[in-house]
Write a protein that holds these residues in place. Sequence first.
Motif, PDB file in Angstrom:
ATOM      1  N   LEU A 114       0.826  -1.211   0.000  1.00 29.30           N
ATOM      2  CA  LEU A 114       0.000   0.000   0.000  1.00 29.30           C
ATOM      3  C   LEU A 114       0.861   1.262   0.000  1.00 29.30           C
ATOM      4  O   LEU A 114       0.462   2.292  -0.553  1.00 29.30           O
ATOM      5  CB  LEU A 114      -0.925   0.014   1.215  1.00 29.30           C
ATOM      6  CG  LEU A 114      -2.233  -0.773   1.105  1.00 29.30           C
ATOM      7  CD1 LEU A 114      -3.058  -0.606   2.368  1.00 29.30           C
ATOM      8  CD2 LEU A 114      -3.033  -0.336  -0.112  1.00 29.30           C
ATOM      9  N   LEU A 115       2.027   1.205   0.633  1.00 34.54           N
ATOM     10  CA  LEU A 115       2.912   2.372   0.634  1.00 34.54           C
ATOM     11  C   LEU A 115       3.378   2.713  -0.778  1.00 34.54           C
ATOM     12  O   LEU A 115       3.649   3.881  -1.081  1.00 34.54           O
ATOM     13  CB  LEU A 115       4.127   2.107   1.537  1.00 34.54           C
ATOM     14  CG  LEU A 115       3.819   1.882   3.029  1.00 34.54           C
ATOM     15  CD1 LEU A 115       5.103   1.597   3.802  1.00 34.54           C
ATOM     16  CD2 LEU A 115       3.095   3.091   3.623  1.00 34.54           C
ATOM     17  N   LEU A 116       3.472   1.691  -1.633  1.00 36.73           N
ATOM     18  CA  LEU A 116       3.859   1.941  -3.021  1.00 36.73           C
ATOM     19  C   LEU A 116       2.743   2.601  -3.805  1.00 36.73           C
ATOM     20  O   LEU A 116       2.968   3.091  -4.923  1.00 36.73           O
ATOM     21  CB  LEU A 116       4.268   0.624  -3.691  1.00 36.73           C
ATOM     22  CG  LEU A 116       5.472  -0.100  -3.069  1.00 36.73           C
ATOM     23  CD1 LEU A 116       5.714  -1.426  -3.795  1.00 36.73           C
ATOM     24  CD2 LEU A 116       6.709   0.775  -3.134  1.00 36.73           C
ATOM     25  N   TRP A 117       1.523   2.597  -3.254  1.00 39.06           N
ATOM     26  CA  TRP A 117       0.418   3.271  -3.922  1.00 39.06           C
ATOM     27  C   TRP A 117       0.585   4.791  -3.908  1.00 39.06           C
ATOM     28  O   TRP A 117       0.037   5.492  -4.764  1.00 39.06           O
ATOM     29  CB  TRP A 117      -0.906   2.921  -3.234  1.00 39.06           C
ATOM     30  CG  TRP A 117      -1.451   1.574  -3.559  1.00 39.06           C
ATOM     31  CD1 TRP A 117      -0.753   0.459  -3.872  1.00 39.06           C
ATOM     32  CD2 TRP A 117      -2.833   1.201  -3.579  1.00 39.06           C
ATOM     33  NE1 TRP A 117      -1.602  -0.594  -4.074  1.00 39.06           N
ATOM     34  CE2 TRP A 117      -2.884  -0.167  -3.898  1.00 39.06           C
ATOM     35  CE3 TRP A 117      -4.020   1.879  -3.339  1.00 39.06           C
ATOM     36  CZ2 TRP A 117      -4.087  -0.863  -3.997  1.00 39.06           C
ATOM     37  CZ3 TRP A 117      -5.213   1.195  -3.433  1.00 39.06           C
ATOM     38  CH2 TRP A 117      -5.252  -0.159  -3.763  1.00 39.06           C
ATOM     39  N   ILE A 118       1.315   5.302  -2.918  1.00 39.56           N
ATOM     40  CA  ILE A 118       1.396   6.759  -2.730  1.00 39.56           C
ATOM     41  C   ILE A 118       1.986   7.449  -3.953  1.00 39.56           C
ATOM     42  O   ILE A 118       1.365   8.369  -4.498  1.00 39.56           O
ATOM     43  CB  ILE A 118       2.199   7.084  -1.456  1.00 39.56           C
ATOM     44  CG1 ILE A 118       1.485   6.509  -0.225  1.00 39.56           C
ATOM     45  CG2 ILE A 118       2.396   8.597  -1.319  1.00 39.56           C
ATOM     46  CD1 ILE A 118       2.246   6.686   1.067  1.00 39.56           C
ATOM     47  N   MET A 187      -0.499  -3.121  -9.525  1.00 38.01           N
ATOM     48  CA  MET A 187      -0.418  -3.446 -10.948  1.00 38.01           C
ATOM     49  C   MET A 187      -1.101  -2.374 -11.800  1.00 38.01           C
ATOM     50  O   MET A 187      -0.513  -1.860 -12.760  1.00 38.01           O
ATOM     51  CB  MET A 187      -1.074  -4.807 -11.200  1.00 38.01           C
ATOM     52  CG  MET A 187      -1.232  -5.187 -12.654  1.00 38.01           C
ATOM     53  SD  MET A 187      -2.257  -6.679 -12.846  1.00 38.01           S
ATOM     54  CE  MET A 187      -3.838  -6.091 -12.223  1.00 38.01           C
ATOM     55  N   THR A 188      -2.340  -2.022 -11.459  1.00 36.26           N
ATOM     56  CA  THR A 188      -3.071  -1.040 -12.261  1.00 36.26           C
ATOM     57  C   THR A 188      -2.436   0.341 -12.163  1.00 36.26           C
ATOM     58  O   THR A 188      -2.390   1.083 -13.145  1.00 36.26           O
ATOM     59  CB  THR A 188      -4.535  -0.975 -11.816  1.00 36.26           C
ATOM     60  OG1 THR A 188      -4.602  -0.677 -10.404  1.00 36.26           O
ATOM     61  CG2 THR A 188      -5.232  -2.303 -12.063  1.00 36.26           C
ATOM     62  N   GLY A 189      -1.952   0.705 -10.962  1.00 36.26           N
ATOM     63  CA  GLY A 189      -1.314   2.004 -10.806  1.00 36.26           C
ATOM     64  C   GLY A 189      -0.021   2.114 -11.593  1.00 36.26           C
ATOM     65  O   GLY A 189       0.239   3.127 -12.243  1.00 36.26           O
ATOM     66  N   ALA A 190       0.796   1.057 -11.542  1.00 40.00           N
ATOM     67  CA  ALA A 190       2.052   1.068 -12.293  1.00 40.00           C
ATOM     68  C   ALA A 190       1.793   1.111 -13.790  1.00 40.00           C
ATOM     69  O   ALA A 190       2.514   1.758 -14.548  1.00 40.00           O
ATOM     70  CB  ALA A 190       2.887  -0.162 -11.935  1.00 40.00           C
ATOM     71  N   SER A 191       0.735   0.427 -14.229  1.00 42.71           N
ATOM     72  CA  SER A 191       0.395   0.461 -15.641  1.00 42.71           C
ATOM     73  C   SER A 191      -0.018   1.860 -16.083  1.00 42.71           C
ATOM     74  O   SER A 191       0.375   2.328 -17.156  1.00 42.71           O
ATOM     75  CB  SER A 191      -0.747  -0.534 -15.922  1.00 42.71           C
ATOM     76  OG  SER A 191      -1.187  -0.443 -17.253  1.00 42.71           O
ATOM     77  N   VAL A 193       0.857   4.757 -14.696  1.00 42.93           N
ATOM     78  CA  VAL A 193       1.969   5.702 -14.616  1.00 42.93           C
ATOM     79  C   VAL A 193       2.972   5.475 -15.740  1.00 42.93           C
ATOM     80  O   VAL A 193       3.476   6.426 -16.352  1.00 42.93           O
ATOM     81  CB  VAL A 193       2.661   5.600 -13.240  1.00 42.93           C
ATOM     82  CG1 VAL A 193       3.968   6.371 -13.226  1.00 42.93           C
ATOM     83  CG2 VAL A 193       1.735   6.125 -12.152  1.00 42.93           C
ATOM     84  N   THR A 194       3.281   4.208 -16.018  1.00 42.34           N
ATOM     85  CA  THR A 194       4.304   3.902 -17.017  1.00 42.34           C
ATOM     86  C   THR A 194       3.764   3.873 -18.439  1.00 42.34           C
ATOM     87  O   THR A 194       4.538   3.965 -19.393  1.00 42.34           O
ATOM     88  CB  THR A 194       4.949   2.541 -16.718  1.00 42.34           C
ATOM     89  OG1 THR A 194       3.946   1.510 -16.794  1.00 42.34           O
ATOM     90  CG2 THR A 194       5.576   2.537 -15.331  1.00 42.34           C
ATOM     91  N   GLY A 195       2.447   3.712 -18.580  1.00 44.67           N
ATOM     92  CA  GLY A 195       1.869   3.594 -19.904  1.00 44.67           C
ATOM     93  C   GLY A 195       2.010   2.212 -20.508  1.00 44.67           C
ATOM     94  O   GLY A 195       1.650   2.004 -21.663  1.00 44.67           O
ATOM     95  N   ARG A 196       2.512   1.269 -19.727  1.00 48.38           N
ATOM     96  CA  ARG A 196       2.664  -0.105 -20.212  1.00 48.38           C
ATOM     97  C   ARG A 196       1.365  -0.870 -20.020  1.00 48.38           C
ATOM     98  O   ARG A 196       0.517  -0.502 -19.218  1.00 48.38           O
ATOM     99  CB  ARG A 196       3.798  -0.818 -19.472  1.00 48.38           C
ATOM    100  CG  ARG A 196       5.141  -0.116 -19.578  1.00 48.38           C
ATOM    101  CD  ARG A 196       5.652  -0.099 -21.005  1.00 48.38           C
ATOM    102  NE  ARG A 196       6.980   0.505 -21.098  1.00 48.38           N
ATOM    103  CZ  ARG A 196       7.661   0.629 -22.228  1.00 48.38           C
ATOM    104  NH1 ARG A 196       7.135   0.182 -23.348  1.00 48.38           N
ATOM    105  NH2 ARG A 196       8.852   1.209 -22.235  1.00 48.38           N
ATOM    106  N   SER A 197       1.234  -1.989 -20.734  1.00 43.50           N
ATOM    107  CA  SER A 197       0.013  -2.781 -20.648  1.00 43.50           C
ATOM    108  C   SER A 197      -0.080  -3.482 -19.296  1.00 43.50           C
ATOM    109  O   SER A 197       0.934  -3.744 -18.639  1.00 43.50           O
ATOM    110  CB  SER A 197      -0.027  -3.821 -21.764  1.00 43.50           C
ATOM    111  OG  SER A 197       0.987  -4.799 -21.573  1.00 43.50           O
ATOM    112  N   ILE A 198      -1.338  -3.784 -18.905  1.00 50.47           N
ATOM    113  CA  ILE A 198      -1.575  -4.536 -17.662  1.00 50.47           C
ATOM    114  C   ILE A 198      -0.857  -5.875 -17.727  1.00 50.47           C
ATOM    115  O   ILE A 198      -0.257  -6.324 -16.738  1.00 50.47           O
ATOM    116  CB  ILE A 198      -3.083  -4.745 -17.458  1.00 50.47           C
ATOM    117  CG1 ILE A 198      -3.769  -3.410 -17.122  1.00 50.47           C
ATOM    118  CG2 ILE A 198      -3.342  -5.772 -16.360  1.00 50.47           C
ATOM    119  CD1 ILE A 198      -3.481  -2.897 -15.746  1.00 50.47           C
ATOM    120  N   ARG A 199      -0.912  -6.521 -18.886  1.00 54.84           N
ATOM    121  CA  ARG A 199      -0.286  -7.842 -19.027  1.00 54.84           C
ATOM    122  C   ARG A 199       1.204  -7.773 -18.746  1.00 54.84           C
ATOM    123  O   ARG A 199       1.756  -8.600 -18.012  1.00 54.84           O
ATOM    124  CB  ARG A 199      -0.539  -8.379 -20.444  1.00 54.84           C
ATOM    125  CG  ARG A 199       0.081  -9.727 -20.719  1.00 54.84           C
ATOM    126  CD  ARG A 199      -0.097 -10.125 -22.181  1.00 54.84           C
ATOM    127  NE  ARG A 199      -1.495 -10.102 -22.560  1.00 54.84           N
ATOM    128  CZ  ARG A 199      -1.927 -10.304 -23.812  1.00 54.84           C
ATOM    129  NH1 ARG A 199      -1.035 -10.517 -24.779  1.00 54.84           N
ATOM    130  NH2 ARG A 199      -3.204 -10.278 -24.082  1.00 54.84           N
TER     131      ARG A 199
END
Length: 301
Positions: A114-118, A187-191, A193-199
């Motif tokens: 959860l801390l990585l969500w920030i 996973m969804t947040g990193a996708s 921010v980075t613009g990469r696919s969920i997969r």
Amino acid sequence: MQQDSTEHYGREHLHRREERLASAPPERGAGPTRLMSRTRPSPPPPLTYVPVGERPLRRLPQLLVGLTLYGFSLSVMVRASLGVNPWSVLYEGMENYTSMSFGTISAVLGVLVLLLWIPLKQKPTLGTVANILVLAYSSDLGLSLIPQHLGLPTRAGLLVGGVLLNGLSVAVYVGARFGPGPRDGLMTGASAVTGRSIRLVRTVIEIAVLAMGGLLGGSVGVGTVLYALAVGPVTQFFLPWFAYRSTPAQPLPHGRTPRAGSRGCGRHTGAGRPTGSPLLEPQVGAACRAGHGGCEDCRHE
């Protein structure tokens, strides 16, 4: 403000789309095909977050049952001793170096994730909190009930049953639409921010977690491969039966509809009821955002 008002209208559009799907006649074809089209449930709606105040007595039990089954399915696969999913591999590996139980480790890691969500600008929901707590208790309960050192045929049965139960449980708790758990939110947040696919993002995360767990001595085996191949199709199969269909947006208490750019206190759900908990409903606020002086619940403006 603009986003919240748009969300209110989006829910109305979503409901109309769901009604059209539900009322659409079955496709023409042979007798068995037509019969199947009538007996199978309609396709699931988008699995986006739905505010807590919308039919909580219908959705909360589904969330809790799904999370309980999910935690229990993890313990079933652990007792099979033929390999577990990547995150469980990490939990097992950390058990070798700490005195914490499997469930406690999952809860601690859930909070750390959860801390990585920030930096990803993700907001926790009720489903996020419940995911951490219920999974910890239900997985430890399952490990205390299922004996160890079973024969190979029994362990093989536990593995297959655990994977099937896991896929079913994901469909149940995700279908309640209370928001993602800590790991899915990462996973969804990193996708986003980075613009990469969920997969791609999910694959990278799962491989990294699996590698760390394996280095710590977690159980990697045929069950890990079976889980990776089967849990997605199983979940997809059960989702149409458990995905919650959102209700139409209700009129506001003051008889007006939200308008983009207007102000409001943000303490209302789309149905016009005060939530009293902005933490549990981070996406609310559209209901009283009309061009007026404020309803009875926002006279402080």
